[in-house]
Design a protein around this motif. Sequence first.
Motif, PDB file in Angstrom:
ATOM      1  N   ALA A 104      33.405  41.423  44.178  1.00 13.55           N
ATOM      2  CA  ALA A 104      33.871  41.685  42.819  1.00 13.55           C
ATOM      3  C   ALA A 104      32.993  40.971  41.803  1.00 13.55           C
ATOM      4  N   MET A 155      42.671  48.827  37.192  1.00 13.25           N
ATOM      5  CA  MET A 155      42.540  47.358  37.298  1.00 13.25           C
ATOM      6  C   MET A 155      41.289  46.882  36.600  1.00 13.25           C
ATOM      7  N   PRO A 209      38.126  45.084  36.094  1.00 15.80           N
ATOM      8  CA  PRO A 209      37.219  44.506  37.092  1.00 15.80           C
ATOM      9  C   PRO A 209      37.036  43.002  36.925  1.00 15.80           C
ATOM     10  N   GLY A 250      35.928  39.574  49.151  1.00 14.06           N
ATOM     11  CA  GLY A 250      36.338  40.353  47.987  1.00 14.06           C
ATOM     12  C   GLY A 250      35.886  39.699  46.700  1.00 14.06           C
ATOM     13  N   LEU A 267      39.331  40.856  39.048  1.00 12.20           N
ATOM     14  CA  LEU A 267      39.290  40.916  40.506  1.00 12.20           C
ATOM     15  C   LEU A 267      38.785  39.644  41.177  1.00 12.20           C
ATOM     16  N   LEU A 271      41.792  37.489  41.124  1.00 11.22           N
ATOM     17  CA  LEU A 271      43.006  38.030  41.738  1.00 11.22           C
ATOM     18  C   LEU A 271      42.877  38.168  43.240  1.00 11.22           C
ATOM     19  N   ILE A 272      41.714  38.657  43.702  1.00 12.12           N
ATOM     20  CA  ILE A 272      41.602  38.931  45.134  1.00 12.12           C
ATOM     21  C   ILE A 272      41.823  37.675  45.963  1.00 12.12           C
TER      22      ILE A 272
END
Lengths: 327, 634, 115, 507
Positions: free
Chosen positions: B43, B1, B3, B39, B6, B9-10
């Motif tokens: 991230a 994935m 980074p 998250g 993230l 996305l999270i």
Amino acid sequence: MDVTIYGLLVFLIAGAIVALEVRDLLSSVIAIGVVGLGLSILFLLLGAPDIAITQVVVEVIVVTVLIRATARISDEPASRRTDRFAVASGLIVAVVLFFLSAGALVHLPAFGQPAMTVSRWYLEQGPALTGATNVVMAILLDFRAYDTLGEATVILTAIVGALAIVRGAERPVDARATDAGMSLVVRAVTRWLLGLILIFGLAVALFGHLTPGGGFAGGVVLACGFVLATLAFGARSPPASIFGRLSSRVDAAGALAFLLIALLGWCGGHFFQRWLDLGRPFRLESATFIVLQNVAILFKVTGGAFAGFLALAVFRSGPAPEEGERS
Amino acid sequence: MEPLLLPVLIPGVTGLLALALPGRLRRLQQALGLLGTLGALVAAAALLDVRAAFFREWLRLGPLNLDFALRADGFSSWAVAFVGLMGFLVVLYSVGWFRAAERERGPYYPCLLLATAGAAGAVLADNLLLLVLFWELVSLTLFLLAATGRASGAPAAAKAFVIVGCGDMALLLAVVLCGVLHADAGLERPLAASTLAAHPIGTGDGLGMLVFLLFLAAAAAKAGAIPLHSWIPTLARETQPPVMAFLPGALDKVLGIYLMARVSLEWLSPSHALRFVTMLIGSVTILAAVFMAMQQHDLRRLLAFHAVSQVGYMLLGIGTGSLVGVMGGIFHMLNNAIYKACLFLCAGVVEREAGTMELDRLGGLHRNLPVTFGCMLVAALSISGVPPLNGFVSKWMVYQGCVVAGQPMFLIVALFGSVLTLASFVKVLHSVFWGARPRALAAVNERGLALRVPLLVLAALCVVFGVFATVPLDQAIGPAVGLEPPATGAGSVVLEGRLAAWAAAPAERAAPAASFAVFQPLSATALLALGVLVGLLLAYFGRMKVRTVRSVFIGGEPIDPEVNRFPGTEFYRTVGELPGLGRVLAQGEKGTFDLYQVLERLPLLRRLHTGWLTDYLFWCFLGLTVLLGVFFWT
Amino acid sequence: MMYLLALLLLFIGLYGLLVKRSLVKKILGLLIVEHAVNLFLILVGYRSDGLPPILLPGEDAGEFVRASVDPLPQALVLTSIVIGLGLVMLMVALSLRIHERHGTLDCSKLNRLKG
Amino acid sequence: MDLVPLFVIVPLLAAFLCLLAKGVLPNLATWITLAATAALLALAVLAGLPGESHALAVGGWGVRVEAGVRFVAGIVLVLDGLSRLFLVMVALVSAAVAVYGVQYLASFSGRPLFHVLFNLLIAGMNGAVLAGDLFNLFVFVEVAGIASYALVAFGTEAEELEAAFKYLVLGSVASTAILLAVGVVYAASGVLNMADVHARIAAGAVSRPLLGFAAALFLTGFGLKAALMPFHAWLPDAHPSAPAPISAMLSGLLIKTLGVYAIVRIFGTVIPEDGRIPVVLLVLGSLSMVLGVLLALGQDDLKRLLAYHSISQMGFVFVALGANTWLGVAAGLFHAFNHALFKSALFLCSGALERIAGTRRLSGMGGLVQRAPATSVATIGAALSISGVPPFNGFWSKLLIILALIRAGHPGVAVIAAAVAVMALISFVKVQRKALFGPLPGHLAAAREVPAAMVAPILVLVALCLVTGLLWPWGVDSFIGSAAAAVKVAADSSSSAADYLHMVLGR
């Protein structure tokens, strides 16, 4: 020749002005009938007998419906007050519009010299290819039969629309007079005429591909016959009530038949392709395909025009709305 | 994935998950909310030292391409981390806030999460159209949050959505204009932010100016600068405090000012006139909003007007175009997010515990709500620009920026605004925490750790960002203006005179390098601490009596303190009674300057549609005539 | 010139449509407009001293093609007449119901829908 | 076998059968309509979408060569990218509307007649879209037009009749203009087939003033059917007066198939490139866009508000067409497609809300999201779509329109378009605020959600809006792109009309 045409045109214009300006609605409607008649004579002079016949019978139906429908509600607005500013501006726009249009129309090919392109081919090949020596009918029911399907659909649409709009309406007071019919003399004359009218309508439709006429004209003639019968014998008389109940369905069946004829042709290759052989020229069977179509149209138009007449002039059509329903 | 994906996305995925959950499972939604924002924070924090880019072709729109392109430089990852942090604190606070009094309604946590995702995406986006998409996602979630949060929230939500929507459309137009300008110039990837940064658009011609003004409008609407501010006070009254805290903390201010910074530093090269316009808007915002704020009797509305006012400093700073001013403006954005979130959250505690936001009905709560009081005090001092708190540092930089840009007028405005802010917050503190306590509020006390932790964290951040201001300045703001962070963490950018690097930048951005006054936060704090210490010692040793409370008697009867209570708001009446200004402020209160309300009244065209067939036919003939005329004479 | 007279007829119909207040007069106006357009189409297809496009037994095919008027506009006009019939029927139906519901046929009183 | 004529035959058959079944089996008409729309949907997927562009000669009267001149002897049906787009549009929306109508019409009398007219409306639209012949286009425009006049008056209330009468008179004036234009074109060129006409005009058979005259008449006639601004006045009366399913058909489909499609076809295919047309479209489109939305802002009647938005959104389409580039035409057609989806959804929603609240007035609604969540969600989705909020489809088409305008050198119009988009947003946010959110008025405490059979089709349409918004890049080239490619755009390429000519006339 041209002088006659000019004269008739001026007559039409005068008639139109009269129709619009006369205060009495009945006179207006009659004036418009006269205009329609003049127009059909003009069509005759211009080499369009098919159109002339159709025009005259359509005019009869239209005028009858207008008189029947408007006679009982003829209330010309009391005040004739007009907004001067609106009229003046309207007039200016109209004059400008007229001269602009006229400026364009002078560029058309000169009157009497049509730019025939496809039509020349129709005239040359039409009788041989379709078996119809009346080239208008050849175009209408063979080369451009798809347009005719649309046309049949238009009249069906309008009739159904009229039925839908007047459904559940109050039955007019003078309709009871229609129920009763007219005097004995009228009835007697009508009885004689009716047979003639029916035969004439049938003939106009059947021989449409050879002589002026066709399914539309014939259909409207037949409808006129039924209208006459209704007016003379009363709306409760057998021919009127029986055919009246069936009329809209006859319309649908005629349209359906026309569509089915087209679909049968599709089985052979093309939608609307002719699937019957040509016969000997100038005979009824020379274009059986077109005769079939004319009969379908005949039914359709008879049903449609009569249904329209009944809906507008005589009957409250359709069943009463059920309880709790919104009309 | 990847980074880089993230941080978007999270929260995005958790948000969609939460949206799919039935409303009954709110515990799970809360957990997802905490998880998602945390998250995002983690991230983004992982990206702080990373320069990364992510690129996927997506689709072509005629000459332009919309790529899924993300890029992290120091500035954007800081901003994202900040968004994540604020999101986390707000969600944590919400868990406490909604416990008893009121339940979350509508898709509350999903919207918070999606807004976080949208904000992160907008900040990270390297493609301008992608930026627009994320930007609109934020607007949409904001609308849903406000519209479904309270039954009475619909008008406010509508207003907010519309004004922000204006900004969105302006942004869209600006972006498309930029893209087309670059595409016509034959550049590849005309919409990539990096392309724009490499080829800034000049604002000499009308089109460039239009682009800048559109960007400015977009930023102003999002951040809430006058005249596109009016949604913020309206919204403040109708939404829950956590949402209001989330707004400056994570969404509008961050996004709007982030955009403005990018635009005026990288994507365009604004002319002096446009900079002046920006500064003008900034200073008008400062003054007008602070005057409006002083008038308020509702704590939420008051804070909201301050939120507007502070935006003025950011725009002013960015508008100066001088290095220190721009940095100050951006830094102020971060600081504002911290203290403004803290203020709104404190107000939330007050509302929840005292049950009202009317300043007239509050008072003397400092003993009942000690933590809230402390945090609010810090935040209020910070927003008023009292050293050594963070608000002072950034404002100080903005002042310097004004000086450097040679605009002493704006400096005066900014200083005056600061004074009024202080005055306004003295009023707030007095009417909420000091003064006499209404009897109805005797039983008020603080409950719930989830409510207090975010306050403490934010208040602490106020101090930290003030005392150690060099860290964010070096790590976040420096990269934003194109300065490399120093090799060692210590030492201030401003102090060490590393502006030589700046001088090498394009002439437009060049600022006088050496000659401006400086402020050293650490030593200043030390001095201040020393001063406070001395004062305390004097007080202690001098045995000064701070306050005495005695009952007052009239005719042998003790007077009920409730009768003689003077709410702090009483002291600010005069502002509204000034000639001229008072009338203007009254009009402002009625919404005369509110563009949104002006648009609602448009009766004139409808009268043309008279319902008369003749008129309609006439229009048709007129139309035909005009058409014919056109076709004949051309 | 012939076209212009047809155009004049069209404008008279439009005048009725625009100025007359009675719905019946409006119907008549529309009828006149339709007449005018039909007439225009037939005029377009007319050939000086032309004969109907109906081949008679024994007629020379070449002569027929040279002398006949254009049949295509006639086919179009037939369709157009029928469409006009339908429109008039629909309009009459509408006026009947309007008279029932509004109690008037005065078009200037039909402005409940506006704004 | 070529299935293309079925697009017309199926609804026609259904209409005739409905009329025959009238009075025999009262509910048969409903089933026939459902079956017909389902069949059309299947046809659109089977024959419409994957179909190669081709011309089909009705009755076998195709191309003839006479003295070295090629011409079409009869009538051709043409299925090219442009027609395909509109056929699919018609099939999608009419299927949803038919399902919705089952419940909605339960309280109406004369249902069989309604179904006859409904099917005829579809037949007329499909026929017009497939027509390769000017007069045939006129005939089917009339079929659809007359059906729509009657359907507007279907409720036979005073306002409905009044609206229908105005609509009918203005519509007939438009038809007259179209017929006159066809007559003029025929008089000058002697042909009616579109490809033939194009070839003749290109060869100089029609003088410039005459062409201008015909163009003005066509623009007036079809502009009126599309409710372009000075010709729009019937729409805000007619569309709200009709029963909700018909409003959805009229606003969602009719103004596009009879207006937009016809204008694109006439000025894209029939009349060779003329620099004046795009300018006129730009001006009239901007006018419609701005005035339409301003008029919508002040409305309290939900359906009237939606009707004014139709005018405004059609303005977007025409402005995009006026950009006169491939991108502009594609954007305009895309917007027309999207508008078909969300505007029909909105009108269906308005019908459902009227059922729920008992009124169409926004001031009489409120808080309905509590009582009717499904309808509310659908309304919000469709409203977001029309206001151009991503990721709904309306956003993308508006973005493309703005892009096309800027690209074509009209940044001013682009700014107007953006401003109008914002005002549309204002208007729909107002709708949501007043109808869906806020406190529930006392008289609506007992309001109930409409049956699932009414909500489901709306939800499907809204879902389609969302799906289109998310997945359009994959369909844009094959679907919208080929539709736009069917239109000749001088600025980008001059080959497309040649394609059409080649397709119809052959080599």
